[in-house]
Design a protein around this motif. Structure first.
Motif, PDB file in Angstrom:
ATOM      1  N   TYR A  42       0.844  -1.193   0.000  1.00  0.00           N
ATOM      2  CA  TYR A  42       0.000   0.000   0.000  1.00  0.00           C
ATOM      3  C   TYR A  42       0.880   1.243   0.000  1.00  0.00           C
ATOM      4  O   TYR A  42       2.100   1.163   0.207  1.00  0.00           O
ATOM      5  CB  TYR A  42      -0.916   0.013   1.237  1.00  0.00           C
ATOM      6  N   ALA A  43       0.257   2.391  -0.190  1.00  0.00           N
ATOM      7  CA  ALA A  43       0.993   3.656  -0.178  1.00  0.00           C
ATOM      8  C   ALA A  43       1.491   3.973   1.227  1.00  0.00           C
ATOM      9  O   ALA A  43       1.008   3.425   2.224  1.00  0.00           O
ATOM     10  CB  ALA A  43       0.097   4.780  -0.687  1.00  0.00           C
ATOM     11  N   ALA A  44       2.447   4.872   1.304  1.00  0.00           N
ATOM     12  CA  ALA A  44       3.022   5.276   2.587  1.00  0.00           C
ATOM     13  C   ALA A  44       1.977   6.007   3.431  1.00  0.00           C
ATOM     14  O   ALA A  44       1.080   6.674   2.908  1.00  0.00           O
ATOM     15  CB  ALA A  44       4.229   6.163   2.359  1.00  0.00           C
ATOM     16  N   GLY A  45       2.101   5.851   4.758  1.00  0.00           N
ATOM     17  CA  GLY A  45       1.270   6.625   5.664  1.00  0.00           C
ATOM     18  C   GLY A  45       0.153   5.872   6.352  1.00  0.00           C
ATOM     19  O   GLY A  45      -0.356   6.321   7.378  1.00  0.00           O
ATOM     20  N   GLY A  46      -0.269   4.728   5.796  1.00  0.00           N
ATOM     21  CA  GLY A  46      -1.348   3.965   6.402  1.00  0.00           C
ATOM     22  C   GLY A  46      -0.849   3.041   7.506  1.00  0.00           C
ATOM     23  O   GLY A  46       0.347   2.990   7.824  1.00  0.00           O
ATOM     24  N   THR A  47      -1.773   2.294   8.086  1.00  0.00           N
ATOM     25  CA  THR A  47      -1.425   1.409   9.196  1.00  0.00           C
ATOM     26  C   THR A  47      -0.392   0.369   8.787  1.00  0.00           C
ATOM     27  O   THR A  47       0.553   0.089   9.536  1.00  0.00           O
ATOM     28  CB  THR A  47      -2.687   0.696   9.725  1.00  0.00           C
ATOM     29  N   THR A  48      -0.556  -0.226   7.602  1.00  0.00           N
ATOM     30  CA  THR A  48       0.393  -1.239   7.140  1.00  0.00           C
ATOM     31  C   THR A  48       1.794  -0.662   7.030  1.00  0.00           C
ATOM     32  O   THR A  48       2.784  -1.292   7.420  1.00  0.00           O
ATOM     33  CB  THR A  48      -0.037  -1.816   5.778  1.00  0.00           C
ATOM     34  N   ASP A  49       1.883   0.545   6.513  1.00  0.00           N
ATOM     35  CA  ASP A  49       3.176   1.210   6.341  1.00  0.00           C
ATOM     36  C   ASP A  49       3.804   1.557   7.692  1.00  0.00           C
ATOM     37  O   ASP A  49       4.994   1.303   7.916  1.00  0.00           O
ATOM     38  CB  ASP A  49       2.983   2.480   5.507  1.00  0.00           C
ATOM     39  N   ILE A  50       3.011   2.111   8.597  1.00  0.00           N
ATOM     40  CA  ILE A  50       3.520   2.499   9.919  1.00  0.00           C
ATOM     41  C   ILE A  50       4.029   1.274  10.675  1.00  0.00           C
ATOM     42  O   ILE A  50       5.117   1.280  11.257  1.00  0.00           O
ATOM     43  CB  ILE A  50       2.425   3.215  10.720  1.00  0.00           C
ATOM     44  N   LEU A  51       3.249   0.203  10.649  1.00  0.00           N
ATOM     45  CA  LEU A  51       3.656  -1.036  11.310  1.00  0.00           C
ATOM     46  C   LEU A  51       4.921  -1.601  10.683  1.00  0.00           C
ATOM     47  O   LEU A  51       5.856  -1.998  11.395  1.00  0.00           O
ATOM     48  CB  LEU A  51       2.527  -2.064  11.210  1.00  0.00           C
ATOM     49  N   SER A  52       4.965  -1.636   9.370  1.00  0.00           N
ATOM     50  CA  SER A  52       6.112  -2.227   8.671  1.00  0.00           C
ATOM     51  C   SER A  52       7.403  -1.497   8.991  1.00  0.00           C
ATOM     52  O   SER A  52       8.458  -2.130   9.182  1.00  0.00           O
ATOM     53  CB  SER A  52       5.863  -2.222   7.160  1.00  0.00           C
ATOM     54  N   ARG A  53       7.348  -0.190   9.052  1.00  0.00           N
ATOM     55  CA  ARG A  53       8.563   0.578   9.333  1.00  0.00           C
ATOM     56  C   ARG A  53       9.045   0.350  10.769  1.00  0.00           C
ATOM     57  O   ARG A  53      10.255   0.297  11.017  1.00  0.00           O
ATOM     58  CB  ARG A  53       8.318   2.066   9.048  1.00  0.00           C
ATOM     59  N   ARG A  54       8.117   0.186  11.688  1.00  0.00           N
ATOM     60  CA  ARG A  54       8.538  -0.098  13.065  1.00  0.00           C
ATOM     61  C   ARG A  54       9.126  -1.499  13.172  1.00  0.00           C
ATOM     62  O   ARG A  54      10.157  -1.707  13.814  1.00  0.00           O
ATOM     63  CB  ARG A  54       7.335   0.035  14.013  1.00  0.00           C
ATOM     64  N   VAL A  55       8.489  -2.464  12.537  1.00  0.00           N
ATOM     65  CA  VAL A  55       8.989  -3.840  12.547  1.00  0.00           C
ATOM     66  C   VAL A  55      10.350  -3.911  11.861  1.00  0.00           C
ATOM     67  O   VAL A  55      11.265  -4.594  12.342  1.00  0.00           O
ATOM     68  CB  VAL A  55       7.986  -4.795  11.863  1.00  0.00           C
ATOM     69  N   ALA A  56      10.507  -3.201  10.754  1.00  0.00           N
ATOM     70  CA  ALA A  56      11.784  -3.202  10.030  1.00  0.00           C
ATOM     71  C   ALA A  56      12.906  -2.665  10.911  1.00  0.00           C
ATOM     72  O   ALA A  56      14.008  -3.239  10.966  1.00  0.00           O
ATOM     73  CB  ALA A  56      11.667  -2.385   8.749  1.00  0.00           C
ATOM     74  N   ASP A  57      12.638  -1.566  11.606  1.00  0.00           N
ATOM     75  CA  ASP A  57      13.653  -0.972  12.496  1.00  0.00           C
ATOM     76  C   ASP A  57      14.094  -1.969  13.569  1.00  0.00           C
ATOM     77  O   ASP A  57      15.288  -2.109  13.852  1.00  0.00           O
ATOM     78  CB  ASP A  57      13.102   0.288  13.165  1.00  0.00           C
ATOM     79  N   LEU A  58      13.127  -2.654  14.157  1.00  0.00           N
ATOM     80  CA  LEU A  58      13.446  -3.580  15.234  1.00  0.00           C
ATOM     81  C   LEU A  58      14.049  -4.885  14.709  1.00  0.00           C
ATOM     82  O   LEU A  58      14.925  -5.476  15.354  1.00  0.00           O
ATOM     83  CB  LEU A  58      12.184  -3.872  16.050  1.00  0.00           C
TER      84      LEU A  58
END
Length: 330
Positions: A42-58
């Motif tokens: 999906y495009a940046a900014g939605g729930t999937t994107d927010i979750l993915s970026r946090r999971v990626a960082d960790l």
């Protein structure tokens, strides 16, 4: 002299083969050796994107290699999912799947992949409830009120962020189970759908919790029930649809916005095992637990085969709902 040369050549070839085998064995046991790409369909900014970026960082802290987020929106997540099945290196590309994975399989004809058998299911990460919400000044104060009106009133409207969204399909499942007369009104995203709901242009919605929680707390919307099997800790006192509607044909109603990591079916066992172990550590961390309230989520439990079975059941559920409602996308 020629015999010596021949024997020497054979020795050299054998040594090279042994070295190659040793290097390959070492490489096979040292995943990951490259950056990992986490695809957001999906495009940046939605729930999937927010979750993915946090999971990626960790995750990269656990794996010791960068985990790079890549947004590839299109056709309800099916574009990115199809590309995952053609990954050049299946060990280094993963995707954050959601209900779009199973709903897409139900409403997009001619998909060139099997939503269950063409993937490896790493782990379900979180569940987020959808919430049956009505405007603050709505006459509906319970699930029973909604069911009665939906069965008797022509033109009763429920909104969604778009055809095939989990919000839309939650409403269609509700409508099917109560044999209601509700009419679906799709918008281009929750940003357009919510103002119409708050103003009373539509009667109700089954919105994702993160989208409506501020409006519920602010008194602009009333939360009547959540779609999950258990009440949400973020909405104390709000029942589940199944409990509130157990005598109204809704005792088996259950759905959620789930988010989990999947990979190409050719991902190696080693990569899957190490990725699962790293993700388990991430989900057990304080950093992840403190992140969950930001998106109104609870940790999921399904991993590997259990996650695969969960997805297979979701595919069948949405296929039946889509067929009954006549939902198809080109």
């Amino acid at each position: 002299m020629k015999k010596r040369t021949f024997v020497g050549a054979l020795f050299a070839m054998g040594a090279a083969a042994a070295l190659s085998f040793t290097s390959s064995a070492s490489a096979a046991g040292d995943w990951p050796q490259e950056n990992i790409t986490l695809v957001v369909p999906y495009a940046a900014g939605g729930t999937t994107d927010i979750l993915s970026r946090r999971v990626a960082d960790l995750l990269q802290g656990e794996l010791g290699k960068p985990v790079v987020v890549e947004n590839r929106p299109g056709a309800g997540s099916t574009v990115a999912t199809a590309q995952l099945t053609r990954a050049r290196d299946p060990n280094y590309r993963i995707l954050m799947a959601s209900p779009g994975h199973t709903i897409g399989a139900a409403i997009y004809p001619g998909l060139r992949y099997d939503p269950v058998n063409d993937f490896r299911f790493i782990r379900n990460v979180i569940n987020i409830p959808n919430v049956l919400v009505v405007p603050a000044n709505s006459p509906f104060n319970s699930v029973a009120d909604v069911v009665k009106a939906a069965r008797e009133k022509d033109g009763m409207a429920f909104s969604s962020s778009g055809v095939g969204s989990s919000i839309h399909m939650s409403g269609e499942l509700f409508k099917s189970m109560i044999h209601g007369k509700m009419v679906h009104v799709p918008f281009r995203g929750s940003g357009e759908a919510l103002p119409a709901l708050i103003s009373g242009d539509v009667d109700l919605s089954f919105e994702n919790l993160p989208s409506v929680l501020p409006s519920i707390k602010g008194g602009q919307l009333k939360a009547l029930a959540v779609t999950t099997a258990h009440p949400s800790p973020y909405l104390p006192g709000v029942p589940t649809i199944a409990d509130a509607g157990k005598d109204l044909g809704l005792a088996d109603y259950q759905t959620s916005a789930w988010f989990g990591l999947i990979a190409n079916k050719k991902m190696s066992d080693e990569a899957v095992t190490k990725l699962q172990a790293a993700l388990n550590k991430v989900m057990a961390s304080d950093a992840f637990k403190q992140f969950l309230p930001q998106i109104g989520a609870e940790p999921a439990t399904e991993q590997g085969e259990a996650f695969k079975e969960f997805v297979a059941k979701d595919v069948k559920k949405w296929a039946a709902v889509a067929e009954e409602a006549g939902i198809r996308r080109n």
